[in-house]
Motif scaffolding. Structure first.
Motif, PDB file in Angstrom:
ATOM      1  N   GLN A 112       0.828  -1.212   0.000  1.00 51.53           N
ATOM      2  CA  GLN A 112       0.000   0.000   0.000  1.00 51.53           C
ATOM      3  C   GLN A 112       0.860   1.258   0.000  1.00 51.53           C
ATOM      4  OE1 GLN A 112      -2.340  -0.899   3.493  1.00 51.53           O
ATOM      5  NE2 GLN A 112      -4.146  -1.436   2.285  1.00 51.53           N
ATOM      6  N   HIS A 113       1.931   1.237   0.765  1.00 53.65           N
ATOM      7  CA  HIS A 113       2.815   2.403   0.851  1.00 53.65           C
ATOM      8  C   HIS A 113       3.565   2.623  -0.466  1.00 53.65           C
ATOM      9  CE1 HIS A 113       5.507   5.409   2.412  1.00 53.65           C
ATOM     10  NE2 HIS A 113       6.570   4.641   2.240  1.00 53.65           N
ATOM     11  N   LEU A 114       4.192   1.578  -0.969  1.00 55.32           N
ATOM     12  CA  LEU A 114       4.984   1.738  -2.192  1.00 55.32           C
ATOM     13  C   LEU A 114       4.090   2.020  -3.402  1.00 55.32           C
ATOM     14  CD1 LEU A 114       7.705  -1.029  -1.726  1.00 55.32           C
ATOM     15  CD2 LEU A 114       7.823   1.409  -1.158  1.00 55.32           C
ATOM     16  N   ALA A 115       2.954   1.354  -3.474  1.00 62.00           N
ATOM     17  CA  ALA A 115       2.025   1.630  -4.575  1.00 62.00           C
ATOM     18  C   ALA A 115       1.446   3.038  -4.462  1.00 62.00           C
ATOM     19  CB  ALA A 115       0.899   0.592  -4.600  1.00 62.00           C
ATOM     20  N   GLY A 116       1.292   3.529  -3.242  1.00 65.33           N
ATOM     21  CA  GLY A 116       0.834   4.903  -3.062  1.00 65.33           C
ATOM     22  C   GLY A 116       1.821   5.897  -3.650  1.00 65.33           C
ATOM     23  N   ILE A 117       3.099   5.662  -3.424  1.00 64.79           N
ATOM     24  CA  ILE A 117       4.136   6.521  -4.001  1.00 64.79           C
ATOM     25  C   ILE A 117       4.124   6.415  -5.516  1.00 64.79           C
ATOM     26  CG2 ILE A 117       6.642   6.797  -4.236  1.00 64.79           C
ATOM     27  CD1 ILE A 117       6.847   6.019  -1.254  1.00 64.79           C
ATOM     28  N   ALA A 118       4.061   5.190  -6.038  1.00 66.90           N
ATOM     29  CA  ALA A 118       4.053   4.996  -7.492  1.00 66.90           C
ATOM     30  C   ALA A 118       2.835   5.646  -8.135  1.00 66.90           C
ATOM     31  CB  ALA A 118       4.085   3.502  -7.812  1.00 66.90           C
ATOM     32  N   THR A 119       1.706   5.571  -7.460  1.00 66.54           N
ATOM     33  CA  THR A 119       0.462   6.134  -8.009  1.00 66.54           C
ATOM     34  C   THR A 119       0.515   7.656  -8.053  1.00 66.54           C
ATOM     35  OG1 THR A 119      -0.791   4.219  -7.196  1.00 66.54           O
ATOM     36  CG2 THR A 119      -2.042   6.221  -7.704  1.00 66.54           C
ATOM     37  N   GLN A 123       0.778  10.397 -11.446  1.00 64.97           N
ATOM     38  CA  GLN A 123      -0.058  11.576 -11.673  1.00 64.97           C
ATOM     39  C   GLN A 123       0.798  12.772 -12.080  1.00 64.97           C
ATOM     40  OE1 GLN A 123      -2.683  12.302  -8.314  1.00 64.97           O
ATOM     41  NE2 GLN A 123      -3.084  10.109  -8.077  1.00 64.97           N
ATOM     42  N   TYR A 124       1.945  12.926 -11.449  1.00 63.82           N
ATOM     43  CA  TYR A 124       2.859  14.025 -11.803  1.00 63.82           C
ATOM     44  C   TYR A 124       3.467  13.801 -13.184  1.00 63.82           C
ATOM     45  CZ  TYR A 124       2.754  16.442  -7.316  1.00 63.82           C
ATOM     46  OH  TYR A 124       2.359  17.180  -6.228  1.00 63.82           O
ATOM     47  N   VAL A 125       3.851  12.569 -13.473  1.00 66.46           N
ATOM     48  CA  VAL A 125       4.422  12.259 -14.791  1.00 66.46           C
ATOM     49  C   VAL A 125       3.401  12.528 -15.888  1.00 66.46           C
ATOM     50  CG1 VAL A 125       5.285  10.386 -16.250  1.00 66.46           C
ATOM     51  CG2 VAL A 125       6.098  10.603 -13.896  1.00 66.46           C
ATOM     52  N   ASP A 126       2.164  12.114 -15.659  1.00 62.98           N
ATOM     53  CA  ASP A 126       1.113  12.361 -16.651  1.00 62.98           C
ATOM     54  C   ASP A 126       0.887  13.857 -16.859  1.00 62.98           C
ATOM     55  OD1 ASP A 126       0.746   9.646 -16.957  1.00 62.98           O
ATOM     56  OD2 ASP A 126      -1.065   9.546 -15.724  1.00 62.98           O
ATOM     57  N   ALA A 127       1.013  14.633 -15.784  1.00 64.24           N
ATOM     58  CA  ALA A 127       0.738  16.067 -15.862  1.00 64.24           C
ATOM     59  C   ALA A 127       1.740  16.808 -16.744  1.00 64.24           C
ATOM     60  CB  ALA A 127       0.731  16.676 -14.466  1.00 64.24           C
ATOM     61  N   LYS A 134      11.559  16.082 -17.321  1.00 60.70           N
ATOM     62  CA  LYS A 134      11.574  14.806 -16.607  1.00 60.70           C
ATOM     63  C   LYS A 134      11.341  15.054 -15.116  1.00 60.70           C
ATOM     64  CE  LYS A 134      14.738  12.520 -19.825  1.00 60.70           C
ATOM     65  NZ  LYS A 134      16.054  11.866 -19.987  1.00 60.70           N
ATOM     66  N   LEU A 135      10.552  14.173 -14.517  1.00 63.24           N
ATOM     67  CA  LEU A 135      10.267  14.271 -13.089  1.00 63.24           C
ATOM     68  C   LEU A 135      11.367  13.573 -12.292  1.00 63.24           C
ATOM     69  CD1 LEU A 135       8.106  15.103 -10.921  1.00 63.24           C
ATOM     70  CD2 LEU A 135       7.290  12.746 -11.067  1.00 63.24           C
ATOM     71  N   LEU A 136      11.838  14.242 -11.241  1.00 65.27           N
ATOM     72  CA  LEU A 136      12.843  13.678 -10.344  1.00 65.27           C
ATOM     73  C   LEU A 136      12.277  13.546  -8.941  1.00 65.27           C
ATOM     74  CD1 LEU A 136      15.976  15.843 -11.270  1.00 65.27           C
ATOM     75  CD2 LEU A 136      15.393  13.569 -12.147  1.00 65.27           C
ATOM     76  N   ASP A 137      12.710  12.512  -8.227  1.00 66.44           N
ATOM     77  CA  ASP A 137      12.404  12.428  -6.802  1.00 66.44           C
ATOM     78  C   ASP A 137      13.493  13.166  -6.027  1.00 66.44           C
ATOM     79  OD1 ASP A 137      14.592  10.705  -6.825  1.00 66.44           O
ATOM     80  OD2 ASP A 137      13.373   8.901  -6.722  1.00 66.44           O
ATOM     81  N   THR A 138      13.457  13.100  -4.701  1.00 68.49           N
ATOM     82  CA  THR A 138      14.430  13.792  -3.856  1.00 68.49           C
ATOM     83  C   THR A 138      14.877  12.860  -2.733  1.00 68.49           C
ATOM     84  OG1 THR A 138      12.868  14.686  -2.222  1.00 68.49           O
ATOM     85  CG2 THR A 138      13.143  15.930  -4.291  1.00 68.49           C
ATOM     86  N   ARG A 139      15.647  13.413  -1.788  1.00 62.29           N
ATOM     87  CA  ARG A 139      16.061  12.651  -0.609  1.00 62.29           C
ATOM     88  C   ARG A 139      15.057  12.791   0.532  1.00 62.29           C
ATOM     89  NH1 ARG A 139      20.156  15.751   0.608  1.00 62.29           N
ATOM     90  NH2 ARG A 139      20.596  14.675   2.541  1.00 62.29           N
ATOM     91  N   LYS A 140      13.894  13.353   0.270  1.00 58.88           N
ATOM     92  CA  LYS A 140      12.849  13.486   1.287  1.00 58.88           C
ATOM     93  C   LYS A 140      12.079  12.176   1.372  1.00 58.88           C
ATOM     94  CE  LYS A 140      12.445  18.483   0.668  1.00 58.88           C
ATOM     95  NZ  LYS A 140      11.595  19.602   0.222  1.00 58.88           N
ATOM     96  N   THR A 141      12.700  11.214   2.042  1.00 58.28           N
ATOM     97  CA  THR A 141      12.165   9.856   2.125  1.00 58.28           C
ATOM     98  C   THR A 141      12.050   9.424   3.583  1.00 58.28           C
ATOM     99  OG1 THR A 141      14.420   8.991   1.874  1.00 58.28           O
ATOM    100  CG2 THR A 141      13.095   9.181  -0.126  1.00 58.28           C
ATOM    101  N   GLY A 156       6.496   4.513 -10.919  1.00 57.40           N
ATOM    102  CA  GLY A 156       5.518   5.518 -11.324  1.00 57.40           C
ATOM    103  C   GLY A 156       5.965   6.346 -12.518  1.00 57.40           C
ATOM    104  N   GLY A 157       7.198   6.148 -12.971  1.00 58.98           N
ATOM    105  CA  GLY A 157       7.666   6.843 -14.165  1.00 58.98           C
ATOM    106  C   GLY A 157       8.633   7.972 -13.924  1.00 58.98           C
ATOM    107  N   ALA A 158       9.048   8.201 -12.674  1.00 61.76           N
ATOM    108  CA  ALA A 158      10.012   9.257 -12.379  1.00 61.76           C
ATOM    109  C   ALA A 158      11.431   8.753 -12.578  1.00 61.76           C
ATOM    110  CB  ALA A 158       9.835   9.759 -10.948  1.00 61.76           C
ATOM    111  N   HIS A 159      12.379   9.685 -12.505  1.00 58.87           N
ATOM    112  CA  HIS A 159      13.802   9.377 -12.528  1.00 58.87           C
ATOM    113  C   HIS A 159      14.365   9.680 -11.146  1.00 58.87           C
ATOM    114  CE1 HIS A 159      14.013   9.122 -17.007  1.00 58.87           C
ATOM    115  NE2 HIS A 159      12.950   9.897 -16.886  1.00 58.87           N
ATOM    116  N   ASN A 160      15.360   8.910 -10.745  1.00 57.28           N
ATOM    117  CA  ASN A 160      15.950   9.127  -9.429  1.00 57.28           C
ATOM    118  C   ASN A 160      16.966  10.256  -9.447  1.00 57.28           C
ATOM    119  OD1 ASN A 160      16.052   5.575  -8.703  1.00 57.28           O
ATOM    120  ND2 ASN A 160      14.476   7.066  -8.175  1.00 57.28           N
TER     121      ASN A 160
END
Length: 285
Positions: A112-119, A123-127, A134-141, A156-160
């Motif tokens: 549920q947690h990991l799929a929540g992040i991917a979901t 939404q951001y990638v689609d936007a 390109k969408l990037l994540d951060t170290r806010k984990t 979810g389609g982002a880049h690290n």
């Protein structure tokens, strides 16, 4: 990397599953299932999406069930990264009733947690689709879960972005304040003869040329509105990649992407993603 594509090797997966189960089991284990459910009872369980979502973490869920019943039968019905609709079956597990009941919460919490992040990431990638950004994540984990949460953003389609502090040099305002200037900070980084890319955070347009003149190889444009971002893109004119950060949400990201920046980093895809609704429905084996 293991065959599942998870960013953990087999030993790390087992350690994660073992520690997560230990947290839930305590010293005496699942006393409810132990005292109430016959030892020989068997169950069939269907893990299913209860809302549209992007799948992430199924290989870990499988490992949770196998950790408590090595002989259980598991049929994987979806793959990490898949978009599924409400009602879609993700996994079918048949095995010891006690084992499945005991593993249920740890398996579901993780997926549920990991799929929540991917979901949310999707939404951001689609936007920003079609903009070239390109969408990037951060170290806010979540402490201890960075590898898995960054894996979920990829699903979810982002880049690290940077995984750790040793993955890249990012000179921010506090670094600059300590050493006295952008030029001094960049020159110190380059003097180390590092092979790592030197990125500099700039808050204003007048910081761009000094950063580039000093040798910055990438710029992070911090908390700039779209008109200012457009000016920054024109000023840099393709000399280095540009990343926009700050003030990014689903309502603003399209406008930011259309300014011409190369990357947009979003902390909320890991920091604020809600868990998605996934259930485990038990049937007679």
């Amino acid at each position: 990397m293991i065959a599942s594509g998870l960013p953990l090797n087999d030993a790390e997966v087992q350690d994660f599953v073992r520690s997560t189960l230990a947290e839930d089991l305590g010293e005496r284990g699942d006393v409810t299932s132990k005292f109430v459910v016959p030892e020989t009872a068997r169950l069939k369980a269907v893990m299913a999406a209860r809302e549209p979502l992007v799948v992430a973490g199924l290989p870990l869920a499988e490992t949770f069930f196998r950790a408590l019943d090595a002989s259980c039968e598991i049929e994987i019905k979806a793959q990490d990264g898949d978009r599924v609709e409400a009602g879609a079956e993700l996994m079918v597990v048949t095995g010891s009733a006690r084992a499945l009941l005991t593993a249920e919460r740890s398996a579901l919490n993780t997926v549920q947690h990991l799929a929540g992040i991917a979901t949310l990431t999707r939404q951001y990638v689609d936007a920003i689709e079609g903009t070239g950004a390109k969408l990037l994540d951060t170290r806010k984990t979540t402490p201890g879960l960075r590898l898995l949460e960054k894996y979920a953003t990829r699903m979810g389609g982002a880049h690290n972005h940077r995984l750790r502090l040793d993955d890249g040099i990012l000179i921010k305002d506090n670094h600059i304040a300590i050493v006295g200037s952008i030029e001094a900070a960049v020159q110190a980084a380059l003097a180390s003869r590092t092979v790592l890319q030197v990125q500099v955070e700039v808050d204003t347009l007048d910081q761009i040329e000094p950063a580039l003149a000093a040798g910055a190889e990438r710029l992070l444009l911090d908390n700039m509105d779209p008109p200012t971002l457009r000016k920054a893109v024109a000023l840099v004119n393709g000399r280095v990649p540009l990343e926009a950060s700050g003030g990014v949400n689903l309502n603003t990201i399209r406008g930011i992407a259309e300014t011409g920046v190369d990357f947009i980093s979003v902390g909320r895809i890991t920091q604020s993603a809600p868990a998605v609704d996934i259930g485990l429905d038990f049937l007679s084996a």
